[in-house]
Design a protein around this motif. Structure first.
Motif, PDB file in Angstrom:
ATOM      1  N   SER A 247      40.610  38.879  19.889  1.00 49.20           N
ATOM      2  CA  SER A 247      39.928  39.658  20.929  1.00 49.20           C
ATOM      3  C   SER A 247      40.955  40.048  21.989  1.00 49.20           C
ATOM      4  O   SER A 247      42.099  39.576  21.975  1.00 49.20           O
ATOM      5  N   LEU A 248      40.537  40.895  22.920  1.00 45.63           N
ATOM      6  CA  LEU A 248      41.464  41.317  23.968  1.00 45.63           C
ATOM      7  C   LEU A 248      41.925  40.153  24.844  1.00 45.63           C
ATOM      8  O   LEU A 248      42.994  40.216  25.452  1.00 45.63           O
ATOM      9  N   VAL A 249      41.145  39.081  24.899  1.00 44.89           N
ATOM     10  CA  VAL A 249      41.543  37.918  25.682  1.00 44.89           C
ATOM     11  C   VAL A 249      42.853  37.337  25.161  1.00 44.89           C
ATOM     12  O   VAL A 249      43.661  36.806  25.924  1.00 44.89           O
ATOM     13  N   HIS A 250      43.085  37.464  23.855  1.00 48.23           N
ATOM     14  CA  HIS A 250      44.316  36.937  23.270  1.00 48.23           C
ATOM     15  C   HIS A 250      45.541  37.766  23.677  1.00 48.23           C
ATOM     16  O   HIS A 250      46.671  37.285  23.590  1.00 48.23           O
ATOM     17  N   PHE A 251      45.315  38.992  24.125  1.00 46.48           N
ATOM     18  CA  PHE A 251      46.418  39.832  24.581  1.00 46.48           C
ATOM     19  C   PHE A 251      46.608  39.716  26.093  1.00 46.48           C
ATOM     20  O   PHE A 251      47.720  39.605  26.589  1.00 46.48           O
ATOM     21  N   TYR A 252      45.491  39.754  26.835  1.00 46.32           N
ATOM     22  CA  TYR A 252      45.570  39.709  28.290  1.00 46.32           C
ATOM     23  C   TYR A 252      45.738  38.288  28.832  1.00 46.32           C
ATOM     24  O   TYR A 252      46.305  38.087  29.899  1.00 46.32           O
ATOM     25  N   GLY A 253      45.183  37.318  28.097  1.00 44.19           N
ATOM     26  CA  GLY A 253      45.078  35.968  28.632  1.00 44.19           C
ATOM     27  C   GLY A 253      43.746  35.790  29.334  1.00 44.19           C
ATOM     28  O   GLY A 253      43.119  36.770  29.765  1.00 44.19           O
ATOM     29  N   LEU A 254      43.299  34.561  29.470  1.00 44.56           N
ATOM     30  CA  LEU A 254      41.958  34.299  30.000  1.00 44.56           C
ATOM     31  C   LEU A 254      41.819  34.729  31.454  1.00 44.56           C
ATOM     32  O   LEU A 254      40.840  35.383  31.830  1.00 44.56           O
ATOM     33  N   ASP A 255      42.808  34.392  32.287  1.00 41.87           N
ATOM     34  CA  ASP A 255      42.706  34.720  33.713  1.00 41.87           C
ATOM     35  C   ASP A 255      42.713  36.233  33.949  1.00 41.87           C
ATOM     36  O   ASP A 255      41.922  36.754  34.736  1.00 41.87           O
ATOM     37  N   GLU A 256      43.620  36.933  33.258  1.00 40.11           N
ATOM     38  CA  GLU A 256      43.685  38.380  33.447  1.00 40.11           C
ATOM     39  C   GLU A 256      42.433  39.060  32.890  1.00 40.11           C
ATOM     40  O   GLU A 256      41.977  40.073  33.432  1.00 40.11           O
ATOM     41  N   SER A 257      41.863  38.502  31.816  1.00 37.73           N
ATOM     42  CA  SER A 257      40.631  39.062  31.250  1.00 37.73           C
ATOM     43  C   SER A 257      39.470  38.919  32.224  1.00 37.73           C
ATOM     44  O   SER A 257      38.649  39.825  32.373  1.00 37.73           O
ATOM     45  N   LYS A 258      39.429  37.786  32.902  1.00 36.70           N
ATOM     46  CA  LYS A 258      38.385  37.592  33.918  1.00 36.70           C
ATOM     47  C   LYS A 258      38.561  38.580  35.065  1.00 36.70           C
ATOM     48  O   LYS A 258      37.579  39.105  35.604  1.00 36.70           O
ATOM     49  N   GLN A 259      39.816  38.853  35.424  1.00 37.17           N
ATOM     50  CA  GLN A 259      40.082  39.837  36.478  1.00 37.17           C
ATOM     51  C   GLN A 259      39.683  41.232  36.017  1.00 37.17           C
ATOM     52  O   GLN A 259      39.125  42.023  36.793  1.00 37.17           O
ATOM     53  N   LEU A 260      39.958  41.534  34.757  1.00 29.89           N
ATOM     54  CA  LEU A 260      39.561  42.834  34.201  1.00 29.89           C
ATOM     55  C   LEU A 260      38.048  42.994  34.236  1.00 29.89           C
ATOM     56  O   LEU A 260      37.528  44.056  34.601  1.00 29.89           O
ATOM     57  N   ALA A 261      37.330  41.927  33.871  1.00 33.13           N
ATOM     58  CA  ALA A 261      35.868  41.968  33.925  1.00 33.13           C
ATOM     59  C   ALA A 261      35.390  42.201  35.353  1.00 33.13           C
ATOM     60  O   ALA A 261      34.456  42.983  35.601  1.00 33.13           O
ATOM     61  N   MET A 262      36.038  41.556  36.313  1.00 34.67           N
ATOM     62  CA  MET A 262      35.672  41.752  37.721  1.00 34.67           C
ATOM     63  C   MET A 262      35.905  43.199  38.149  1.00 34.67           C
ATOM     64  O   MET A 262      35.073  43.795  38.852  1.00 34.67           O
ATOM     65  N   ASN A 263      37.024  43.771  37.724  1.00 34.44           N
ATOM     66  CA  ASN A 263      37.314  45.169  38.052  1.00 34.44           C
ATOM     67  C   ASN A 263      36.275  46.115  37.468  1.00 34.44           C
ATOM     68  O   ASN A 263      35.856  47.084  38.125  1.00 34.44           O
ATOM     69  N   LEU A 264      35.856  45.838  36.252  1.00 39.07           N
ATOM     70  CA  LEU A 264      34.844  46.674  35.606  1.00 39.07           C
ATOM     71  C   LEU A 264      33.507  46.563  36.323  1.00 39.07           C
ATOM     72  O   LEU A 264      32.790  47.555  36.491  1.00 39.07           O
ATOM     73  N   ARG A 265      33.174  45.362  36.773  1.00 36.89           N
ATOM     74  CA  ARG A 265      31.943  45.188  37.560  1.00 36.89           C
ATOM     75  C   ARG A 265      31.992  46.039  38.827  1.00 36.89           C
ATOM     76  O   ARG A 265      31.013  46.706  39.179  1.00 36.89           O
ATOM     77  N   GLU A 266      33.133  46.007  39.500  1.00 38.55           N
ATOM     78  CA  GLU A 266      33.261  46.765  40.749  1.00 38.55           C
ATOM     79  C   GLU A 266      33.202  48.269  40.493  1.00 38.55           C
ATOM     80  O   GLU A 266      32.611  49.015  41.284  1.00 38.55           O
ATOM     81  N   GLN A 267      33.818  48.725  39.418  1.00 42.48           N
ATOM     82  CA  GLN A 267      33.780  50.147  39.093  1.00 42.48           C
ATOM     83  C   GLN A 267      32.363  50.599  38.743  1.00 42.48           C
ATOM     84  O   GLN A 267      31.942  51.701  39.113  1.00 42.48           O
ATOM     85  N   ALA A 268      31.629  49.753  38.035  1.00 40.86           N
ATOM     86  CA  ALA A 268      30.240  50.079  37.695  1.00 40.86           C
ATOM     87  C   ALA A 268      29.387  50.171  38.962  1.00 40.86           C
ATOM     88  O   ALA A 268      28.561  51.088  39.118  1.00 40.86           O
ATOM     89  N   LYS A 269      29.598  49.245  39.882  1.00 44.53           N
ATOM     90  CA  LYS A 269      28.837  49.264  41.137  1.00 44.53           C
ATOM     91  C   LYS A 269      29.221  50.467  41.999  1.00 44.53           C
ATOM     92  O   LYS A 269      28.369  51.045  42.682  1.00 44.53           O
ATOM     93  N   LYS A 270      30.489  50.851  41.951  1.00 50.26           N
ATOM     94  CA  LYS A 270      30.929  52.030  42.693  1.00 50.26           C
ATOM     95  C   LYS A 270      30.220  53.282  42.173  1.00 50.26           C
ATOM     96  O   LYS A 270      29.797  54.142  42.965  1.00 50.26           O
ATOM     97  N   ALA A 271      30.065  53.387  40.859  1.00 51.36           N
ATOM     98  CA  ALA A 271      29.366  54.536  40.283  1.00 51.36           C
ATOM     99  C   ALA A 271      27.914  54.578  40.753  1.00 51.36           C
ATOM    100  O   ALA A 271      27.365  55.655  41.040  1.00 51.36           O
TER     101      ALA A 271
END
Length: 296
Positions: A247-271
Motif C-alpha cells: 500500500s502507499l503506507v509502505h512508500f510514505y511511511g506511517l507518520d507521513e501517511s497520517k499527515q497525508l490523510a490529514m491534508n486530504l481532510r483539510e482540502q475536503a473541508k476547504k471545498a
C-alpha cells in the motif's frame, strides 16, 4: 452517534430495499422473454446486498440533503444505481483470474458461492442494469439523466475504474518500486476515488446544481475518495505487513501517511467551505461529518 451515522441509519434500509426490488422485479416493457430464475435472482441479490454501509449511494443522497433537496423514492433509485456498479466491481475483483478472493467481508465471494461463470455474468448484469435504472428516473429531466449516465459510465468504465483494475493487475508483476509507487497512485484514484466522485456528482446532478457548484462537489469528493483509501491503509498497516500487501503506507511511511490523510481532510473541508460561500442553501454539516468519520 455522529450525524452521518444517523443518516446511514435513516437511509440505508431504503437503499437496500431499492436493491431488492430492482433485482427481483424487472420492467417487463423493456425486455423480451425473461422468466423468473430464482438462482439467478439469488446471485444478483447476494452480490448487491454484501454487508456494508452503502457509502456510495448514501454519499449521493447526502449531497441532496445538504442542499435541502427532498430524498424521495426516485432519489433513492438514482443513488442505488451506483451500488449496482460498485457491486459489479467487487464481484469481478474477487474472481480467480483477478484477486482470487474466496471471501468478501466474512462471507463467501460470489464466485465461491455460485461458481466463476455465473459470477462473471452477474457482474455483467450488475454493470449494465445500473444504466437502465438511471434512464428510468421519473422526477428529473432528460438532460439530468444524460449527465448522470455519462458521469457513472465515465468514472467506472473503460478509462476509469476498469482501467484502475488493469493497472492494479499490472502492478502485481512490476519489479521496480518507483513503477509500483506510480501505478499505485493511479490505482487509488481510479479504483477507489473515481466511484466516490461519481456518487457525489450524481447527487449534485440530480439536485440540478450548476457547473460551478458541481466542480466544488467534485473537489470535495476527490479528496474524500483518496482519504478513504489512505486511511484504510493506515488502519490495516500491521495486517498488510503480515500478509505482504503493498500500500502507499509502505512508500510514505506511517507518520507521513497520517499527515497525508490529514491534508486530504483539510482540502475536503476547504471545498465544502467554498461551496457554502457560493450557495447559501448549502449546509456543510453532514458532509463535514463524513470526512471526520472516515478520518477518525
Amino acid at each position: 452517534m455522529t450525524k452521518f451515522q444517523d443518516f446511514i441509519k435513516s437511509y440505508k434500509p431504503a437503499v437496500d430495499e431499492a436493491l431488492v426490488q430492482e433485482s427481483s422485479r424487472p420492467d417487463l416493457t423493456k425486455i423480451s422473454s425473461y422468466e423468473k430464475d430464482d438462482d439467478y435472482v439469488s446471485a444478483l441479490q447476494y452480490a448487491l446486498l454484501t454487508p456494508g454501509k452503502r457509502l456510495r449511494p448514501l454519499l449521493a443522497l447526502a449531497v441532496l440533503d445538504s442542499f435541502g433537496k427532498k430524498i424521495d423514492e426516485d432519489a433513492v433509485t438514482a443513488a442505488s444505481a451506483i451500488e449496482w456498479v460498485h457491486a459489479y466491481s467487487l464481484v469481478h475483483d474477487d474472481l480467480p483470474e483477478m484477486d482470487n478472493d474466496a471471501y468478501r467481508r466474512g462471507k463467501l465471494s460470489v464466485h465461491a458461492m455460485y461458481g466463476p461463470a455465473l459470477a462473471v455474468l452477474v457482474g455483467d448484469a450488475l454493470q449494465g442494469h445500473a444504466y437502465q435504472i438511471l434512464s428510468s428516473l421519473k422526477k428529473v429531466s432528460a438532460e439530468q439523466k444524460v449527465q448522470m449516465v455519462s458521469t457513472l459510465s465515465g468514472r467506472s468504465g473503460a478509462f476509469g475504474m476498469v482501467y484502475g483494475q488493469v493497472l492494479d493487475m499490472q502492478n502485481h508483476n512490476v519489479g521496480s518500486r518507483v513503477e509500483q509507487f506510480s501505478i499505485l497512485n493511479k490505482v487509488y484514484q481510479m479504483k477507489t476515488a473515481d466511484l466516490l466522485v461519481a456518487a457525489a456528482l450524481i447527487g449534485s446532478q440530480y439536485a440540478g446544481l450548476d457547473q460551478e457548484a458541481q466542480t466544488m462537489v467534485e473537489r470535495y469528493a476527490q479528496n474524500l475518495g483518496l482519504l478513504f483509501q489512505i486511511q484504510d491503509d493506515v488502519d490495516d498497516y500491521e495486517q498488510d505487513e503480515e500478509e505482504g500487501v503493498l500500500s502507499l503506507v509502505h512508500f510514505y511511511g506511517l507518520d507521513e501517511s497520517k499527515q497525508l490523510a490529514m491534508n486530504l481532510r483539510e482540502q475536503a473541508k476547504k471545498a465544502l467551505a467554498e461551496l457554502a460561500a457560493y450557495d447559501a442553501a448549502f449546509d456543510s454539516a453532514l458532509l463535514t461529518d463524513l470526512i471526520d468519520l472516515i478520518g477518525a
